[in-house]
Design a protein around this motif. Structure first.
Motif, PDB file in Angstrom:
ATOM      1  N   LYS A  90       0.826  -1.199   0.000  1.00 52.76           N
ATOM      2  CA  LYS A  90       0.000   0.000   0.000  1.00 52.76           C
ATOM      3  C   LYS A  90       0.867   1.258   0.000  1.00 52.76           C
ATOM      4  N   ILE A  91       1.941   1.241   0.779  1.00 58.19           N
ATOM      5  CA  ILE A  91       2.833   2.395   0.835  1.00 58.19           C
ATOM      6  C   ILE A  91       3.422   2.679  -0.536  1.00 58.19           C
ATOM      7  N   ALA A  92       3.908   1.629  -1.207  1.00 55.57           N
ATOM      8  CA  ALA A  92       4.497   1.798  -2.542  1.00 55.57           C
ATOM      9  C   ALA A  92       3.465   2.341  -3.519  1.00 55.57           C
ATOM     10  N   GLU A  93       2.249   1.816  -3.467  1.00 56.27           N
ATOM     11  CA  GLU A  93       1.185   2.279  -4.366  1.00 56.27           C
ATOM     12  C   GLU A  93       0.847   3.739  -4.110  1.00 56.27           C
ATOM     13  N   LEU A  94       0.885   4.151  -2.837  1.00 57.18           N
ATOM     14  CA  LEU A  94       0.588   5.544  -2.489  1.00 57.18           C
ATOM     15  C   LEU A  94       1.631   6.488  -3.086  1.00 57.18           C
ATOM     16  N   TYR A  95       2.890   6.129  -2.984  1.00 64.13           N
ATOM     17  CA  TYR A  95       3.949   6.981  -3.521  1.00 64.13           C
ATOM     18  C   TYR A  95       3.806   7.147  -5.031  1.00 64.13           C
ATOM     19  N   ILE A  96       3.416   6.075  -5.713  1.00 58.58           N
ATOM     20  CA  ILE A  96       3.299   6.134  -7.174  1.00 58.58           C
ATOM     21  C   ILE A  96       2.024   6.859  -7.592  1.00 58.58           C
ATOM     22  N   SER A  97       0.888   6.501  -6.979  1.00 58.48           N
ATOM     23  CA  SER A  97      -0.394   7.106  -7.366  1.00 58.48           C
ATOM     24  C   SER A  97      -0.459   8.588  -7.022  1.00 58.48           C
ATOM     25  N   SER A  98       0.309   9.003  -6.010  1.00 62.77           N
ATOM     26  CA  SER A  98       0.316  10.411  -5.608  1.00 62.77           C
ATOM     27  C   SER A  98       1.359  11.223  -6.371  1.00 62.77           C
ATOM     28  N   ASN A  99       2.066  10.544  -7.295  1.00 63.42           N
ATOM     29  CA  ASN A  99       3.100  11.198  -8.112  1.00 63.42           C
ATOM     30  C   ASN A  99       4.255  11.727  -7.277  1.00 63.42           C
ATOM     31  N   THR A 103       7.948   3.963 -11.918  1.00 62.54           N
ATOM     32  CA  THR A 103       8.766   3.338 -10.876  1.00 62.54           C
ATOM     33  C   THR A 103       8.363   1.880 -10.685  1.00 62.54           C
ATOM     34  N   ASP A 104       9.339   1.023 -10.494  1.00 62.08           N
ATOM     35  CA  ASP A 104       9.084  -0.400 -10.236  1.00 62.08           C
ATOM     36  C   ASP A 104       8.432  -0.539  -8.860  1.00 62.08           C
ATOM     37  N   ARG A 105       7.126  -0.836  -8.852  1.00 64.91           N
ATOM     38  CA  ARG A 105       6.386  -0.907  -7.586  1.00 64.91           C
ATOM     39  C   ARG A 105       6.946  -1.985  -6.665  1.00 64.91           C
ATOM     40  N   PHE A 106       7.320  -3.112  -7.243  1.00 59.88           N
ATOM     41  CA  PHE A 106       7.805  -4.229  -6.426  1.00 59.88           C
ATOM     42  C   PHE A 106       9.163  -3.888  -5.801  1.00 59.88           C
ATOM     43  N   ALA A 107      10.012  -3.171  -6.555  1.00 61.23           N
ATOM     44  CA  ALA A 107      11.307  -2.752  -6.010  1.00 61.23           C
ATOM     45  C   ALA A 107      11.120  -1.737  -4.886  1.00 61.23           C
ATOM     46  N   LEU A 108      10.180  -0.798  -5.082  1.00 65.83           N
ATOM     47  CA  LEU A 108       9.898   0.204  -4.049  1.00 65.83           C
ATOM     48  C   LEU A 108       9.327  -0.462  -2.803  1.00 65.83           C
ATOM     49  N   GLU A 109       8.412  -1.406  -2.999  1.00 68.70           N
ATOM     50  CA  GLU A 109       7.824  -2.127  -1.866  1.00 68.70           C
ATOM     51  C   GLU A 109       8.897  -2.886  -1.095  1.00 68.70           C
ATOM     52  N   ALA A 110       9.798  -3.559  -1.817  1.00 68.12           N
ATOM     53  CA  ALA A 110      10.869  -4.322  -1.161  1.00 68.12           C
ATOM     54  C   ALA A 110      11.797  -3.403  -0.381  1.00 68.12           C
ATOM     55  N   ALA A 111      12.112  -2.233  -0.942  1.00 68.21           N
ATOM     56  CA  ALA A 111      12.995  -1.282  -0.261  1.00 68.21           C
ATOM     57  C   ALA A 111      12.336  -0.748   1.009  1.00 68.21           C
ATOM     58  N   MET A 112      11.030  -0.441   0.930  1.00 65.74           N
ATOM     59  CA  MET A 112      10.299   0.026   2.113  1.00 65.74           C
ATOM     60  C   MET A 112      10.297  -1.050   3.202  1.00 65.74           C
ATOM     61  N   ARG A 113      10.056  -2.276   2.801  1.00 66.53           N
ATOM     62  CA  ARG A 113      10.007  -3.382   3.762  1.00 66.53           C
ATOM     63  C   ARG A 113      11.374  -3.578   4.440  1.00 66.53           C
ATOM     64  N   GLU A 114      12.432  -3.521   3.629  1.00 64.70           N
ATOM     65  CA  GLU A 114      13.774  -3.751   4.159  1.00 64.70           C
ATOM     66  C   GLU A 114      14.155  -2.712   5.203  1.00 64.70           C
ATOM     67  N   LEU A 118      11.008   6.498   5.473  1.00 61.49           N
ATOM     68  CA  LEU A 118      10.146   6.418   4.290  1.00 61.49           C
ATOM     69  C   LEU A 118      10.596   7.417   3.227  1.00 61.49           C
ATOM     70  N   PHE A 119      10.904   8.643   3.659  1.00 58.89           N
ATOM     71  CA  PHE A 119      11.372   9.655   2.710  1.00 58.89           C
ATOM     72  C   PHE A 119      12.747   9.288   2.147  1.00 58.89           C
ATOM     73  N   LYS A 120      13.588   8.707   2.993  1.00 54.94           N
ATOM     74  CA  LYS A 120      14.937   8.340   2.547  1.00 54.94           C
ATOM     75  C   LYS A 120      14.867   7.301   1.428  1.00 54.94           C
ATOM     76  N   VAL A 121      14.010   6.297   1.598  1.00 60.39           N
ATOM     77  CA  VAL A 121      13.846   5.285   0.556  1.00 60.39           C
ATOM     78  C   VAL A 121      13.291   5.918  -0.715  1.00 60.39           C
ATOM     79  N   ALA A 122      12.291   6.794  -0.540  1.00 55.08           N
ATOM     80  CA  ALA A 122      11.668   7.422  -1.706  1.00 55.08           C
ATOM     81  C   ALA A 122      12.667   8.277  -2.476  1.00 55.08           C
ATOM     82  N   ARG A 123      13.609   8.898  -1.762  1.00 52.82           N
ATOM     83  CA  ARG A 123      14.634   9.700  -2.440  1.00 52.82           C
ATOM     84  C   ARG A 123      15.482   8.823  -3.366  1.00 52.82           C
ATOM     85  N   GLN A 124      15.680   7.575  -2.968  1.00 52.36           N
ATOM     86  CA  GLN A 124      16.443   6.658  -3.816  1.00 52.36           C
ATOM     87  C   GLN A 124      15.699   6.361  -5.120  1.00 52.36           C
ATOM     88  N   PHE A 125      14.400   6.612  -5.115  1.00 53.94           N
ATOM     89  CA  PHE A 125      13.580   6.414  -6.313  1.00 53.94           C
ATOM     90  C   PHE A 125      13.191   7.764  -6.929  1.00 53.94           C
TER      91      PHE A 125
END
Length: 513
Positions: free
Chosen positions: A335-344, A350-361, A383-390
């Motif tokens: 859900k977190i990954a989908e929110l980042y993508i759907s909210s632009n 962005t690879d949703r599965f890669a973002l989800e895995a990074a958030m989980r890790e 959360l912001f730190k991971v998103a910056r990587q994307f």
């Protein structure tokens, strides 16, 4: 002046051996030469802690750089932890300027002698900081106790000169340091410039104070002093003098048997109420700006001052953050990954599965701790730190939010180390989000926009007719172009057929002959 100031800054940086903050190799030859020019400057006893040396250097450089260090301490995505911790200790207490000069500034701003409005004006300032200082007085008309905040004289040229040099340093870092662009030094300076310029307009601060006070009028959680706006100017502000215990004075709070558990929980509620209910939050909640009203120790409340820096979020940002936190509470990283993508907030490809895995890790290890030990601010930071990587670019208002949450959480845990932000935050966020989605709220939003519709609706029929006329004209124009194209195509076809016929005829004649 510019170059002498630059020389002074580099001298101090060299004296505290801050070159250690730069990479040891791959610097451009020009940058190495510029650093080498200061080789001969004085030395100071070397301290092993680079963070402490940086803090001391900024203090020596003066108030503008102290403020810069305070702001930089909130950018933990750019700094090592030990450096960020040291910068957070910076205090902007500086020697005051002359009380007579402050009196003259006030009289000039109000266009009247000080005795016209005030009695008992104290020439000795109550407090002095990098941008302004505060004097006490009694309001002549009502005998109310007030404080008068006065900007430092001639502060603007100093700030402009130092900011210009900060931009120069940022440009050199981005140009000459390996991966320098990743540090976003120019972005940091720009954020600082915006912040410090806000502090130079006391009329805006007065308006911010009034607005925040109105939001918490009669509240048992937060008290904001009354501002005498008719006596406020761009460089002078007059407000009610408050009496409270500094939040850092835990010994006095304990001595008065203040309910620190309730106080810490109320700090969290005050923050989320400002962010989500009012969408207007105090973004400079360091200990010097917070006092405690312990008149009733069982029911204490906060007193907030210095409302120069305020933050606001768009409704989309509010909803995103609420959903983000709720998803994190539920460990729903998809859900977190989908929110980042759907909210632009990150690119739509962005690879949703890669973002989800990074958030989980990054976030999953947090749940190994007891809830009372989990840092709410650290969650947002992660959360912001991971998103910056994307390739997510954090907006200034979100940096303010991040900084404020670190302040609030730190103060809350200082008051009551067992503070469990989750038990307070999760119900608040879930309740707020459900209310946003309720029929009642949607109806309220519709009623709020009704005056706009009342203006638009009378003109709507004419707009529709105008659209129909333009649409019909466009359709006729398209039909004419289409018909012309068909005729042109027919002519081209006829020419092609004629040409082919002549070629065939020519071939036939040549065969016969």
């Amino acid at each position: 002046m510019k170059y002498s100031r630059l020389y002074n800054i580099i001298t101090i940086f060299k004296a505290y051996q801050l070159g250690e903050l730069l990479p040891k190799h791959n610097l451009s030859s020009k940058f190495k030469f510029a650093l080498a020019l200061m080789f001969w400057v004085r030395k100071k006893a070397k301290n092993n802690d680079i963070g402490e040396r940086l803090r001391l250097a900024l203090q020596e450089l003066g108030p503008v750089w102290v403020k810069f260090g305070q702001m930089l301490s909130t950018r933990r995505d750019l700094l090592p932890d030990n450096v960020a911790v040291q910068l957070a200790k910076l205090q902007d207490q500086v020697p005051p300027f002359e009380g007579e000069l402050a009196k003259h500034i006030i009289e000039k701003a109000l266009d009247a002698p000080i005795e016209h409005y005030f009695d008992d004006f104290n020439l000795t300032p109550l407090a002095s900081a990098s941008i302004a200082q505060v004097h006490t007085a009694t309001l002549k008309e009502t005998a109310a106790q007030v404080v008068i905040k006065v900007l430092r004289p001639d502060i603007m040229p100093i700030i402009q000169a130092d900011i210009e040099l900060m931009y120069w340093f940022a440009k050199q870092v981005e140009k000459n340091v390996p991966n320098g662009k990743r540090l976003r030094a120019g972005e940091v300076v720009k954020d600082y410039e915006t912040t410090i310029l806000k502090e130079l307009n006391l009329q805006q601060e007065a308006e911010n104070t009034r607005r925040l006070r109105d939001n918490f009028i009669n509240s048992d959680m937060l008290y904001i002093p009354y501002v005498y706006r008719e006596l406020c100017r761009k460089n002078v502000m007059v407000e009610e003098r408050i009496a409270g215990i500094p939040i850092g004075d835990t010994a006095q709070l304990v001595a008065k048997n203040v309910n620190v558990k309730l106080l810490a929980e109320r700090g969290v509620k005050v923050f989320f109420t400002q962010v989500f209910r009012d969408n207007f939050f105090h973004a400079d909640m360091h200990p010097g700006n917070i006092f405690i009203d312990a008149t009733d120790p069982v029911n204490p409340r906060y007193i907030g001052i210095d409302c120069a820096i305020m933050g606001e979020l768009s409704l989309e940002d509010q909803r995103f953050l609420a959903q983000n936190f709720i998803a994190f509470f539920n460990r729903d990283y998809q859900k977190i990954a989908e929110l980042y993508i759907s909210s632009n907030w990150v690119d739509e490809d962005t690879d949703r599965f890669a973002l989800e895995a990074a958030m989980r890790e990054v976030c999953e290890p947090i749940f190994a701790k007891p809830l009372g030990e989990i840092s709410f601010a650290q969650v947002l930071f992660n959360l912001f730190k991971v998103a910056r990587q994307f390739n997510m670019v954090i907006q200034p208002q979100l940096v303010l939010l991040e900084k404020t949450l670190f302040y609030i959480e730190g103060l809350g845990r200082q008051l009551y180390p067992q503070l469990d932000l989750w038990s307070t935050a999760k119900p608040f966020l879930e309740s707020w989000y459900q209310e946003q989605m309720s029929v009642k709220h949607i109806a309220k939003q519709f009623m709020n926009t009704l005056p706009l519709w009342q203006e638009v609706l009378p003109a709507l029929p004419a707009k529709i007719k105008q659209y129909e006329r333009e649409h019909q004209h466009l359709n006729r124009h398209i039909a004419e172009l289409t018909e012309q194209l068909k005729r042109s195509q027919q002519k081209q076809n006829q020419f092609c057929y004629l040409t082919i016929g002549l070629i065939v005829l020519g071939i036939a004649v040549s065969i016969i002959l």
